[in-house]
Design an enzyme around this catalytic site. Sequence first.
Site, short mmCIF file in Angstrom:
data_model
loop_
_atom_site.label_atom_id
_atom_site.label_comp_id
_atom_site.label_asym_id
_atom_site.label_seq_id
_atom_site.Cartn_x
_atom_site.Cartn_y
_atom_site.Cartn_z
CG ASP A 195 -1.85 1.07 1.43
OD1 ASP A 195 -3.04 0.83 1.62
OD2 ASP A 195 -1.73 2.18 1.01
CG ASP B 46 -3.01 3.22 -2.44
OD1 ASP B 46 -3.92 2.57 -2.10
OD2 ASP B 46 -2.47 3.86 -1.50
CD GLU B 47 -5.71 -1.85 -0.31
OE1 GLU B 47 -5.92 -2.40 0.95
OE2 GLU B 47 -6.48 -0.97 -0.43
P1 TTP Z 1 -5.14 4.95 1.09
O1 TTP Z 1 -4.19 4.02 1.00
O2 TTP Z 1 -6.18 4.55 2.22
O3 TTP Z 1 -4.52 6.30 1.76
P2 TTP Z 1 -3.07 6.86 1.47
O4 TTP Z 1 -2.57 6.24 0.23
O5 TTP Z 1 -3.59 8.15 1.03
O6 TTP Z 1 -2.58 6.88 2.75
P3 TTP Z 1 -1.90 5.82 3.51
O7 TTP Z 1 -1.84 4.52 2.71
O8 TTP Z 1 -0.60 6.24 3.55
O9 TTP Z 1 -2.47 5.77 4.84
O10 TTP Z 1 -5.77 5.50 -0.29
C1 TTP Z 1 -5.10 5.58 -1.50
C2 TTP Z 1 -5.73 6.69 -2.02
O11 TTP Z 1 -7.18 6.73 -2.32
C3 TTP Z 1 -5.50 8.20 -1.30
O12 TTP Z 1 -4.25 8.78 -1.49
C4 TTP Z 1 -6.86 9.08 -1.68
C5 TTP Z 1 -7.74 8.18 -2.23
N1 TTP Z 1 -8.63 8.01 -1.04
C6 TTP Z 1 -9.75 8.75 -1.22
O13 TTP Z 1 -10.07 9.50 -2.21
N2 TTP Z 1 -10.70 8.69 0.04
C7 TTP Z 1 -10.59 8.21 1.22
O14 TTP Z 1 -11.49 8.38 1.66
C8 TTP Z 1 -9.55 7.45 1.33
C9 TTP Z 1 -9.18 6.76 2.60
C10 TTP Z 1 -8.57 7.66 0.32
MG MG Z 2 -2.12 4.05 0.69
#
Ligand code: TTP
Ligand code: MG
Length: 442
Positions: free
Chosen positions: A20, A128-129
Amino acid sequence: MDATRLPGTARPDQVVAHVDIDCFYAACERRRDPSLSGEPLVVGMGYEGGETHGAVATASYEAREYGVESAMAISEALERLPRRADADDEVDTGIYRPVDMDYYESVAAEIKEILHAESDTVREVSIDEAYLDITEAVGWDGAASWASDLRATIESEVGVVASVGVAPTMSAAKVASDREKPDGLVVVEPGEVRDFFADLPVDEVHGVGPVTARQLGELGVETAGDLADADPEALEGRFGERGREIRRYARGEDTREVTPRGDPKSLSRESAFTEAVEEAEAKQQKVTTLARAVADRAGRKGARYQTVGIKVVEPPFDVNTRARSLPGPVADADLVESIALDLLGEFTERPVRKLGVRVSNLDFSAGEQVSLGGFESGAGADAAAETDADEATTDAGEPTADGQASLTAFDGESSAGDTDSAAPDDDADDIEGQASLGDFLG
Ligand code: TTP
Ligand code: MG
């Protein structure tokens, strides 16, 4: 370690990695504008420069220190972290950017390419995962160093940072990747799963969101260990079958196997030079090898292809894609090679750090391979219609393609990789998943 003693795993020796990216949208913005690195950065959905509407899609970890978090209204984020452009003094201010999905999709495609090259079994679950089954490709002995190399590759080749968790189950791997974010790597070996879960706050258990965590708290269940030891019938009485499920997750039990989703949309192979290369011959050799590998892969999967493309990365991260569509689907390695080399011609003189070859517009309908002559049989008309549709979408999504009618693009596709799955859909894994666009704007 005796993996066979671990109850509730899919296979006793299974090794699952969950990858992720850290603050993904913010990381993408930083990649194209390095002056943003280290700054409190907020990426807003439904946000435009200078406005106060919209919601936070993500915030950099520096901005999170100010209490800014995903799904928060921009107006509230601005109260916690004023916009630098509006402030007299830079201190305690942040930078706000609107989302640019096309760009983030293109970065995600680069990451997914790397992941698909690591394992034949990759399940993409969001932009992103992804989960990777690395049982065969790596195994337990090499898992920790493999994960660390993977993180280094993603950082050097894509310019974003990934957190990785490795564990015997999907749910434990997901929790592990989250555990030391950002810039984290956590490996949980089979005998360690119960201990790893025991002290975790209950909301870190897979499938437990803030609402369930609050309800569990009312029952005195604060940690995953508490949940693991709770009476399964009482949980079922309160939460239905899901109660038993989250208890199993808290015990480290998860019988799911990593399964790729759907037929791939494209197949690709790419490879980086250790340093940027200018000599035409080295580039041609690499493209030839990649073209052969991709055609071979398509052959093994029973896929014919109608579009052949290349990706050429110029330093530092300048991604160029070129592609050519055929009148109908073929399975012809020589043709992949000659088209790829032809498309490479434009880059003969330019320094290149990475090359890729992709076939797309895939057709899995034919059991047997056909040659170029084979598409007059009726498949041609359908296939031609599909090509038009694809070009319409990929051109719109592609920031670097030069817009010729025959171009389709690597990066405009919803996902990428050499066993590419269909577009990530709603993730059955996330019982209380992330906020959707509707949540943001509603
Ligand atoms: P995440 O992987 O949940 O969040 P992140 O990558 O920004 O942060 P981290 O993994 O370091 O905790 O989500 C991936 C992307 O998805 C994030 O960059 C933006 C988008 N997203 C949204 O648009 N709305 C949301 O509520 C969340 C959680 C993420
Ligand atoms: Mg992320």
